[in-house]
Design an enzyme around this catalytic site. Sequence first.
Site, PDB file in Angstrom:
ATOM      1  N   ARG A 143     -42.256 -90.836 -13.682  1.00 40.31           N
ATOM      2  CA  ARG A 143     -40.765 -90.797 -14.133  1.00 40.31           C
ATOM      3  C   ARG A 143     -40.520 -89.544 -15.034  1.00 40.31           C
ATOM      4  O   ARG A 143     -39.447 -89.125 -14.892  1.00 40.31           O
ATOM      5  CB  ARG A 143     -40.798 -92.107 -15.080  1.00 40.31           C
ATOM      6  CG  ARG A 143     -39.235 -92.306 -15.323  1.00 40.31           C
ATOM      7  CD  ARG A 143     -39.080 -93.601 -16.330  1.00 40.31           C
ATOM      8  NE  ARG A 143     -39.568 -93.345 -17.436  1.00 40.31           N
ATOM      9  CZ  ARG A 143     -40.705 -94.224 -18.043  1.00 40.31           C
ATOM     10  NH1 ARG A 143     -40.911 -95.486 -17.527  1.00 40.31           N
ATOM     11  NH2 ARG A 143     -41.301 -94.008 -19.013  1.00 40.31           N
TER      12      ARG A 143
ATOM     13  N   ASP B 207     -20.315 -76.411 -18.131  1.00 35.41           N
ATOM     14  CA  ASP B 207     -20.557 -77.043 -16.632  1.00 35.41           C
ATOM     15  C   ASP B 207     -19.886 -75.736 -15.675  1.00 35.41           C
ATOM     16  O   ASP B 207     -19.101 -75.311 -15.470  1.00 35.41           O
ATOM     17  CB  ASP B 207     -19.556 -78.272 -16.715  1.00 35.41           C
ATOM     18  CG  ASP B 207     -19.746 -78.947 -15.382  1.00 35.41           C
ATOM     19  OD1 ASP B 207     -20.056 -78.200 -14.198  1.00 35.41           O
ATOM     20  OD2 ASP B 207     -19.303 -79.989 -15.026  1.00 35.41           O
TER      21      ASP B 207
ATOM     22  N   TYR C 273     -13.729 -82.072 -15.524  1.00 32.05           N
ATOM     23  CA  TYR C 273     -14.133 -82.912 -14.250  1.00 32.05           C
ATOM     24  C   TYR C 273     -13.837 -84.640 -14.760  1.00 32.05           C
ATOM     25  O   TYR C 273     -14.342 -85.018 -15.852  1.00 32.05           O
ATOM     26  CB  TYR C 273     -15.520 -82.929 -13.956  1.00 32.05           C
ATOM     27  CG  TYR C 273     -16.048 -84.003 -12.937  1.00 32.05           C
ATOM     28  CD1 TYR C 273     -15.530 -83.940 -11.514  1.00 32.05           C
ATOM     29  CD2 TYR C 273     -16.918 -84.869 -13.381  1.00 32.05           C
ATOM     30  CE1 TYR C 273     -15.938 -84.809 -10.742  1.00 32.05           C
ATOM     31  CE2 TYR C 273     -17.166 -85.920 -12.697  1.00 32.05           C
ATOM     32  CZ  TYR C 273     -16.750 -85.796 -11.032  1.00 32.05           C
ATOM     33  OH  TYR C 273     -17.282 -86.820  -9.962  1.00 32.05           O
TER      34      TYR C 273
ATOM     35  N   LYS D 241     -23.163 -80.637  -5.630  1.00 31.17           N
ATOM     36  CA  LYS D 241     -22.270 -79.505  -5.156  1.00 31.17           C
ATOM     37  C   LYS D 241     -22.739 -78.486  -4.372  1.00 31.17           C
ATOM     38  O   LYS D 241     -23.462 -78.615  -3.150  1.00 31.17           O
ATOM     39  CB  LYS D 241     -21.231 -79.160  -6.015  1.00 31.17           C
ATOM     40  CG  LYS D 241     -20.530 -80.422  -7.010  1.00 31.17           C
ATOM     41  CD  LYS D 241     -19.771 -81.665  -6.179  1.00 31.17           C
ATOM     42  CE  LYS D 241     -19.586 -82.870  -6.913  1.00 31.17           C
ATOM     43  NZ  LYS D 241     -18.947 -82.880  -8.078  1.00 31.17           N
TER      44      LYS D 241
HETATM   45  C1  LIG Z   1     -18.924 -83.593  -9.475  1.00 29.74           C
HETATM   46  C2  LIG Z   1     -18.854 -82.965 -10.640  1.00 29.74           C
HETATM   47  C3  LIG Z   1     -19.699 -83.536 -11.704  1.00 29.74           C
HETATM   48  C4  LIG Z   1     -20.293 -84.986 -11.583  1.00 29.74           C
HETATM   49  O1  LIG Z   1     -21.454 -84.682 -10.807  1.00 29.74           O
HETATM   50  P1  LIG Z   1     -22.127 -85.884  -9.900  1.00 29.74           P
HETATM   51  O2  LIG Z   1     -23.296 -85.191  -9.305  1.00 29.74           O
HETATM   52  O3  LIG Z   1     -20.979 -86.294  -8.791  1.00 29.74           O
HETATM   53  O4  LIG Z   1     -22.670 -87.005 -10.922  1.00 29.74           O
HETATM   54  C5  LIG Z   1     -19.607 -82.865 -12.938  1.00 29.74           C
HETATM   55  N1  LIG Z   1     -18.899 -81.628 -12.874  1.00 29.74           N
HETATM   56  C6  LIG Z   1     -18.184 -81.047 -12.108  1.00 29.74           C
HETATM   57  C7  LIG Z   1     -17.283 -79.806 -12.351  1.00 29.74           C
HETATM   58  C8  LIG Z   1     -18.087 -81.884 -10.772  1.00 29.74           C
HETATM   59  O5  LIG Z   1     -17.633 -81.134  -9.789  1.00 29.74           O
END
Ligand SMILES: *Cc1c(COP(=O)(O)O)cnc(C)c1O
Length: 388
Positions: A57, A182, A109, A207
Site C-alpha cells: 500500500r 497543476d 479544473y 491525461k
Molecule cells: C483531469 C484533470 C484533473 C483531475 O485528474 P483525474 O485524473 O481525472 O482525477 C486535474 N487537473 C486537471 C488540469 C485536469 O485536466
Amino acid sequence: MSSTPVRPPAVSPETAAAQALGQLAPPFQEVVAPIHMATTYARDEHGQLNGGRLYARDASPAYDPAEALLCQLENGHAARLFASGMAASSAVLQILKPGDKLVVPRNMYWALRNWVRRFAAQWGIVLAEYKNSSLTSLRDALSGPPPRLLWIETPANPTWEVTDIEAASALGHAHGARVVVDSTVATPVHTRPLDLGADFVVHSATKYLNGHSDVVAGAVVARADSDDWQTICQYRGQAGAILGPFEAWLLLRGMRTLFPRVRTASRSALHIAQRLAEHPAVIEVRYPGLPDDPNHTAAARQMHDGCGGMLSFRVTGGAIGARRVAGALRLFKEATSLGAVESLVEHRAPVEGPGSLCPDDLLRLSIGIEAVDDLIADLEQALAQLPA
Ligand SMILES: *Cc1c(COP(=O)(O)O)cnc(C)c1O
C-alpha cells in the site's frame, strides 16, 4: 525494476523518457520493466526485510520506474503516484489545517474547484480567490491573513489563461505560502514549474503523461524534502488512494512516448488555432500559442517548444451553434478528458453545469496525433453547418 541503482548517463529529457531512464531489469536484463504484483514481502530468518519493502500500500516497487522518470522530467527531489489526479491534488491539500488560508485561481479544473470548496467549508480552511494570470489580483488574494498554500493551474482548463509561475511563486513565497502548480496541460515537455520556483507539481497522469485514455492516475513531484512533502507521502500510504501495479506499468509505457506525442499535438493545435481564428463562424479562439492571445507573452516566457495541445473556441449561434458543431464532428470524438492520442471535443458549459464560468458557446478541443489536415477538414465540415 532494478534493485541495483543504475546511475543513468546525463541525457536529454526525451532520451530519458524514450528509454524509461535506460534501466534494465535483472535477472534477464529486460528493456521493459516487469509488473510487480505482490502485495507483501517476506522477512529473512533474522526478521529483516531484505528488499526494504513491507507492504504494497505504501511501498510497491511497481511505482518506482514511473516515479523515477517523472521526477527526472520535472527536475524534482521525489515523486509519488496516486490513484487519480484528484487523489494527488487531495494529498497536497492535506498540508492544510483548520484556519489555514488557501489561495486558488478563479478558473481551475472544474471538479477540483468544486471539491476544494467543499473541503474548505468542511475543514475550516479560509479560501481566497485570484483572477488567473493577474499578478495584481494574486497580490490582493495573498495579502491579509498569511496564506499557507497557493494553488496555480496553468494553462487553466478550459480557457487556457497562463499564470507566470516564476512571479507567482515569488509572491507566494514572500507571503510564506507553499506553491503548487497543476501542470497537467503544460506537461514537462513545455514547462518545468519546479525550476521556476514552485514547491510541488501535480499531474492528472490520466491525461498527457499516460496519453492513451486507458489509465486513471495522478502524481505529485516535490522540489525538495520537507515536512509538507512527508505529510503528502504519508497520506498516500495511510489514506490509501494508491494506483494498481498494472496501471503504473501502463503509465510508464505511455510516458515513453510523451515527447513525440505532446510535440505533435502542440504543433497541430497551433495550426488548428490559426485556421479557426480565420473562420467566419468562429467568434473567438483561446490558445496561448496564438501571438495575439492575451496570454501569449506569459506563455512564451515559460512554455518551450510549443504551447500544448489544448484549445477552445466560441462559435456563432450560441449554445445551439456549439451543440450543432459538436454533434457534426466525425473524427473528433465528443467526450470529456484530454491529452490522449485521439482528438476530442467537448461542449464544456453543460458538462460543468450551474455555476460554470465557461461561455455557453465554447467548444474545447484536445488535439491528438492524427494528421492535422484530417482534423482541419473535420472542423471545417462541422462549422459549415452554422450560418456564417
Ligand atoms: C483531469 C484533470 C484533473 C483531475 O485528474 P483525474 O485524473 O481525472 O482525477 C486535474 N487537473 C486537471 C488540469 C485536469 O485536466
